[in-house]
Design a protein around this motif. Structure first.
Motif, short mmCIF file in Angstrom:
data_model
loop_
_atom_site.label_atom_id
_atom_site.label_comp_id
_atom_site.label_asym_id
_atom_site.label_seq_id
_atom_site.Cartn_x
_atom_site.Cartn_y
_atom_site.Cartn_z
N SER A 185 -21.01 7.87 -85.70
CA SER A 185 -21.50 7.15 -84.52
C SER A 185 -20.35 6.61 -83.68
N ALA A 186 -19.28 6.17 -84.34
CA ALA A 186 -18.11 5.69 -83.61
C ALA A 186 -17.53 6.82 -82.76
N ASP A 187 -17.47 8.02 -83.31
CA ASP A 187 -16.96 9.16 -82.54
C ASP A 187 -17.84 9.47 -81.35
N LYS A 188 -19.15 9.33 -81.51
CA LYS A 188 -20.06 9.57 -80.39
C LYS A 188 -19.86 8.53 -79.29
N PHE A 189 -19.62 7.28 -79.72
CA PHE A 189 -19.36 6.23 -78.74
C PHE A 189 -18.07 6.52 -78.00
N ARG A 190 -17.05 7.00 -78.70
CA ARG A 190 -15.78 7.34 -78.04
C ARG A 190 -15.96 8.50 -77.06
N THR A 191 -16.90 9.40 -77.35
CA THR A 191 -17.18 10.48 -76.41
C THR A 191 -17.63 9.91 -75.07
#
Length: 241
Positions: A185-191
């Motif tokens: 989820s953190a990676d999706k937020f960074r996207t």
């Protein structure tokens, strides 16, 4: 009432509001509760703040100014690079600190309060873009940046786009115990984050700026910064603890 007393009372209300917002959630805290926690008459609060939204906006404005100081963002660096460093720091701090993320989510939903805070911060980071027209309207490039930022964050918070993990996002926004996003989820937020920053760089440079280059330079600088420690810094500096 002297200026010193006014400032002390305002700060007392601010500390009380911060404590309650963090522990109970912004939406669950009426102004009467803030006044009771502060130990000051309810009517007195409106001498310093127009509304509960105004308290939240002022709180975030204060925190983000402290973030700028913490990062040592100065005129020696290109203003746009300051903006990118600040933006990444803000988003990464959101991932590491659920309390900050939840409060920011509440602020984003209060459009007028968010705009007030946004304009103040942006005028510090990019002063050459801070001139509004004669009618005091928001410059057009700021409007696009603000609109895009609001949309991206609102979609993530509400899972409107379907990219965020619904159950986890809901838990992150409503669970007041210590919790963090999963790596996925953190990676999706960074996207979302990097897409927003790249677009804003393009707007500020009329299409000539390389957002990825700015992001790479910012991440290199932020690798030397104690992002986790920022919370202790701003709480101490703002006398919130």
């Amino acid at each position: 009432m002297g200026r010193k007393v006014k400032t002390e009372n305002r700060d007392t209300f601010l500390r009380a509001a911060y404590k309650l917002f963090i522990n109970l959630g912004y939406e669950n805290v009426p102004t009467t509760m803030i006044a009771k926690e502060a130990g000051i008459h309810h009517a007195s609060m409106f001498r310093y703040f127009a509304s509960k939204e105004d308290i939240l906006s002022f709180l975030f404005e204060s925190i983000e100014k402290k973030m700028i100081t913490y990062l040592n963002l100065s005129s020696n660096r290109e203003p746009l690079q300051n903006y990118v460093i600040f933006s990444i720091m803000k988003y990464e701090f959101s991932l590491l600190n659920p309390d900050y993320f939840r409060l920011r989510a509440s602020l984003i939903k209060k459009t007028d309060a968010f705009i007030k805070m946004f304009l103040t911060t942006l005028s510090i980071l990019i002063p050459e873009n801070s001139d509004a027209d004669a009618t005091n309207q928001m410059p057009l490039d700021w409007f696009y940046i603000l609109g895009g930022t609001l949309l991206l964050q609102y979609e993530f918070i509400t899972n409107y786009s379907g990219i965020a993990v619904s159950a986890e996002t809901k838990n992150f926004l409503t669970n007041y115990d210590s919790c963090n996003f999963s790596e996925d989820s953190a990676d999706k937020f960074r996207t979302y984050m990097y897409h927003s920053i790249r677009r804003n760089v393009q707007i500020f440079t009329n299409g000539s700026g390389d957002g990825d280059e700015y992001i790479a330079c910012a991440n290199k600088e932020l690798a030397q910064i104690d992002i986790v420690g920022f919370r202790d810094y701003y709480e101490r500096e703002l006398n919130l603890v």
